[in-house]
Design an enzyme around this catalytic site. Structure first.
Site, PDB file in Angstrom:
ATOM      1  N   ASP A  66     -10.210  11.307  -9.101  1.00  0.00           N
ATOM      2  CA  ASP A  66     -10.507  10.561  -7.632  1.00  0.00           C
ATOM      3  C   ASP A  66     -11.564   9.573  -7.853  1.00  0.00           C
ATOM      4  OD1 ASP A  66     -11.102   9.813  -5.165  1.00  0.00           O
ATOM      5  OD2 ASP A  66     -10.732  11.574  -4.176  1.00  0.00           O
ATOM      6  N   ASN A  93      -6.683   0.626 -11.596  1.00  0.00           N
ATOM      7  CA  ASN A  93      -5.194   0.155 -10.652  1.00  0.00           C
ATOM      8  C   ASN A  93      -5.517   0.813  -9.504  1.00  0.00           C
ATOM      9  OD1 ASN A  93      -2.264  -0.462 -10.383  1.00  0.00           O
ATOM     10  ND2 ASN A  93      -2.444   1.876 -10.273  1.00  0.00           N
ATOM     11  N   TYR A 171      -8.707  -5.103   3.405  1.00  0.00           N
ATOM     12  CA  TYR A 171      -8.122  -5.209   1.970  1.00  0.00           C
ATOM     13  C   TYR A 171      -8.056  -6.395   1.240  1.00  0.00           C
ATOM     14  CZ  TYR A 171      -4.305  -4.835  -1.396  1.00  0.00           C
ATOM     15  OH  TYR A 171      -3.770  -4.861  -2.750  1.00  0.00           O
ATOM     16  N   LYS A 175     -10.626  -7.174  -2.330  1.00  0.00           N
ATOM     17  CA  LYS A 175     -10.289  -7.802  -3.749  1.00  0.00           C
ATOM     18  C   LYS A 175     -11.131  -9.074  -4.052  1.00  0.00           C
ATOM     19  CE  LYS A 175      -6.743  -4.934  -4.328  1.00  0.00           C
ATOM     20  NZ  LYS A 175      -6.688  -3.819  -5.485  1.00  0.00           N
ATOM     21  N   THR A 206       6.243  -1.198  -3.342  1.00  0.00           N
ATOM     22  CA  THR A 206       5.605   0.206  -3.625  1.00  0.00           C
ATOM     23  C   THR A 206       5.158   0.832  -2.028  1.00  0.00           C
ATOM     24  OG1 THR A 206       3.258  -0.598  -3.649  1.00  0.00           O
ATOM     25  CG2 THR A 206       4.437  -0.716  -5.554  1.00  0.00           C
TER      26      THR A 206
HETATM   27  N1  LIG Z   1       1.919  -3.523  -4.231  1.00  0.00           N
HETATM   28  C1  LIG Z   1       1.891  -4.992  -4.410  1.00  0.00           C
HETATM   29  O1  LIG Z   1       2.391  -5.772  -3.637  1.00  0.00           O
HETATM   30  C2  LIG Z   1       0.310  -5.415  -4.840  1.00  0.00           C
HETATM   31  C3  LIG Z   1      -0.213  -6.633  -4.932  1.00  0.00           C
HETATM   32  C4  LIG Z   1      -1.318  -6.928  -5.085  1.00  0.00           C
HETATM   33  C5  LIG Z   1      -2.270  -5.957  -5.606  1.00  0.00           C
HETATM   34  N2  LIG Z   1      -1.807  -4.602  -5.865  1.00  0.00           N
HETATM   35  C6  LIG Z   1      -2.660  -3.531  -6.234  1.00  0.00           C
HETATM   36  O2  LIG Z   1      -2.051  -2.766  -7.103  1.00  0.00           O
HETATM   37  C7  LIG Z   1      -2.595  -1.590  -7.360  1.00  0.00           C
HETATM   38  C8  LIG Z   1      -1.592  -0.543  -7.228  1.00  0.00           C
HETATM   39  O3  LIG Z   1      -0.896  -0.706  -6.279  1.00  0.00           O
HETATM   40  P1  LIG Z   1       0.718  -0.150  -5.848  1.00  0.00           P
HETATM   41  O4  LIG Z   1       1.226  -1.175  -5.060  1.00  0.00           O
HETATM   42  O5  LIG Z   1       1.181   0.503  -7.059  1.00  0.00           O
HETATM   43  O6  LIG Z   1       0.384   0.908  -4.729  1.00  0.00           O
HETATM   44  P2  LIG Z   1       0.698   2.582  -4.505  1.00  0.00           P
HETATM   45  O7  LIG Z   1       1.990   2.856  -4.830  1.00  0.00           O
HETATM   46  O8  LIG Z   1       0.336   2.909  -3.237  1.00  0.00           O
HETATM   47  O9  LIG Z   1      -0.105   3.042  -5.810  1.00  0.00           O
HETATM   48  C9  LIG Z   1      -1.520   3.389  -5.520  1.00  0.00           C
HETATM   49  C10 LIG Z   1      -2.174   4.265  -6.494  1.00  0.00           C
HETATM   50  O10 LIG Z   1      -3.543   4.504  -6.349  1.00  0.00           O
HETATM   51  C11 LIG Z   1      -3.846   5.850  -6.082  1.00  0.00           C
HETATM   52  N3  LIG Z   1      -5.226   6.045  -5.519  1.00  0.00           N
HETATM   53  C12 LIG Z   1      -5.463   5.714  -4.340  1.00  0.00           C
HETATM   54  N4  LIG Z   1      -6.741   6.209  -4.020  1.00  0.00           N
HETATM   55  C13 LIG Z   1      -7.174   6.697  -4.904  1.00  0.00           C
HETATM   56  C14 LIG Z   1      -8.281   7.345  -5.166  1.00  0.00           C
HETATM   57  N5  LIG Z   1      -9.211   7.403  -4.504  1.00  0.00           N
HETATM   58  N6  LIG Z   1      -8.483   7.842  -6.535  1.00  0.00           N
HETATM   59  C15 LIG Z   1      -7.527   7.823  -7.452  1.00  0.00           C
HETATM   60  N7  LIG Z   1      -6.380   7.408  -7.272  1.00  0.00           N
HETATM   61  C16 LIG Z   1      -6.186   6.730  -6.053  1.00  0.00           C
HETATM   62  C17 LIG Z   1      -2.592   6.472  -5.411  1.00  0.00           C
HETATM   63  O11 LIG Z   1      -2.534   7.951  -5.497  1.00  0.00           O
HETATM   64  P3  LIG Z   1      -1.970   8.699  -4.538  1.00  0.00           P
HETATM   65  O12 LIG Z   1      -0.615   8.983  -4.902  1.00  0.00           O
HETATM   66  O13 LIG Z   1      -2.796  10.074  -4.681  1.00  0.00           O
HETATM   67  O14 LIG Z   1      -2.278   8.097  -3.143  1.00  0.00           O
HETATM   68  C18 LIG Z   1      -1.560   5.679  -6.364  1.00  0.00           C
HETATM   69  O15 LIG Z   1      -1.242   6.299  -7.640  1.00  0.00           O
HETATM   70  C19 LIG Z   1      -3.539  -1.322  -6.315  1.00  0.00           C
HETATM   71  O16 LIG Z   1      -5.001  -1.748  -6.569  1.00  0.00           O
HETATM   72  C20 LIG Z   1      -3.175  -2.519  -5.180  1.00  0.00           C
HETATM   73  O17 LIG Z   1      -4.259  -3.182  -4.351  1.00  0.00           O
HETATM   74  C21 LIG Z   1      -0.405  -4.348  -5.270  1.00  0.00           C
END
Ligand SMILES: NC(=O)c1ccc[n+]([C@@H]2O[C@H](COP(=O)([O-])OP(=O)(O)OC[C@H]3O[C@@H](n4cnc5c(N)ncnc54)[C@H](OP(=O)(O)O)[C@@H]3O)[C@@H](O)[C@H]2O)c1
Length: 248
Positions: A66, A93, A171, A175, A206
């Site tokens: 975490d 990530n 958010y 970043k 996601t």
């Molecule tokens: N999706 C997009 O369009 C997008 C665009 C730009 C940037 N991003 C960035 O890409 C990254 C991944 O996002 P995603 O889209 O794949 O989202 P996601 O599917 O919601 O995955 C987020 C991951 O972070 C984990 N997490 C959250 N809080 C945590 C904590 N305190 N300790 C450990 N793990 C934690 C979640 O675990 P749990 O399953 O336990 O919640 C999950 O594994 C993020 O940094 C996000 O800001 C995403």
């Protein structure tokens, strides 16, 4: 510190690797023949991801993590030392949006704290705990998952929502903060072999956005994989998406 020489595989830790983009980064780095630590805070979700990766032929191991918890992060660093004996690549990530809406006039201090604690302080906490291991690698790489919504240049250009996301006072600025933090790391690590860069995956379907994204998690993982596998003369302190450099 105990020296382990048995693991000759390049080893990576990906935080938040149980689903979404993080899972696909783990799958992609695993497909290169690397050993991958699946950082995840929930036991069930982590074990399911490790099993799925292993079934796909990836040398994956689970890392309870975490990013908001000092003890959890310290234990993760010890576990990687014991299980792998090395760390070459760290992909920060894990991230949260803090929930929408996030109009500046409506946001709560708690919403802000949660997002900064995870997306910014979490990255610093994990990076500092793992830098001693990373520094022992011949080619350490750190990739911080940012987003183009953290670009002040783009936010202030009044572009469409697809480019700059919804109005979000927690958010998007988290970043921007992460970008600034990464530049400071690049300054401190200048002259070492550690390369640290920021990745934007694009708008990916996601949980983070209720699967409204238009790219696949695999497509989103590509830029992080590229920055995780940079050659020694690669960039550091940069902010990249698939198409190239993102303006600050
Ligand atoms: N999706 C997009 O369009 C997008 C665009 C730009 C940037 N991003 C960035 O890409 C990254 C991944 O996002 P995603 O889209 O794949 O989202 P996601 O599917 O919601 O995955 C987020 C991951 O972070 C984990 N997490 C959250 N809080 C945590 C904590 N305190 N300790 C450990 N793990 C934690 C979640 O675990 P749990 O399953 O336990 O919640 C999950 O594994 C993020 O940094 C996000 O800001 C995403």
């Amino acid at each position: 510190m105990t020296e382990h020489t048995s693991n000759e595989k390049t080893t990576a830790l990906i935080t938040g690797a149980n689903k979404g983009i993080g899972y696909e980064i783990a799958a992609g780095l695993g497909a290169l023949g690397w050993r991958v630590g699946v950082g995840a805070r929930d036991d069930g979700r982590r074990e399911a991801a490790v099993e799925k990766l292993q079934a796909a032929g990836v040398d994956a191991f689970g890392v309870p993590l975490d990013v908001t918890d000092d003890d959890s992060v310290a234990a993760a660093a010890r576990l990687i030392e014991e299980q792998a004996g090395r760390l070459d690549v760290l992909v920060n990530n894990a991230g949260v949006t803090g929930g929408m809406p996030q109009e500046p006039t409506l946001v709560s201090p708690d919403q802000l704290r949660t997002v900064v604690e995870t997306n910014v302080i979490g990255v610093i906490r994990v990076t500092n705990a793992l830098l001693p291991l990373l520094r022992r690698s011949a080619s350490p790489r750190i990739v911080n998952m940012s987003s183009s919504v953290g670009s002040l240049a783009r936010q202030s250009a009044a572009a469409d929502e697809l480019t700059v996301g919804p109005i979000s006072v927690a958010y998007s600025p988290s970043k921007t903060f992460l970008n600034a933090v990464t530049v400071q790391y690049a300054r401190e690590l200048h002259g070492t072999n550690v390369l640290i860069n920021l990745a934007c995956p694009g708008f990916v379907a996601t949980d983070l956005n209720g699967f409204r994204g238009v790219r696949s998690p695999e497509q989103g993982a590509a830029i992080a994989i590229r920055l995780a596998t940079l050659p020694d003369d690669g960039p550091t302190g940069g902010y990249f998406e698939d198409a190239g450099v993102i303006p600050w």
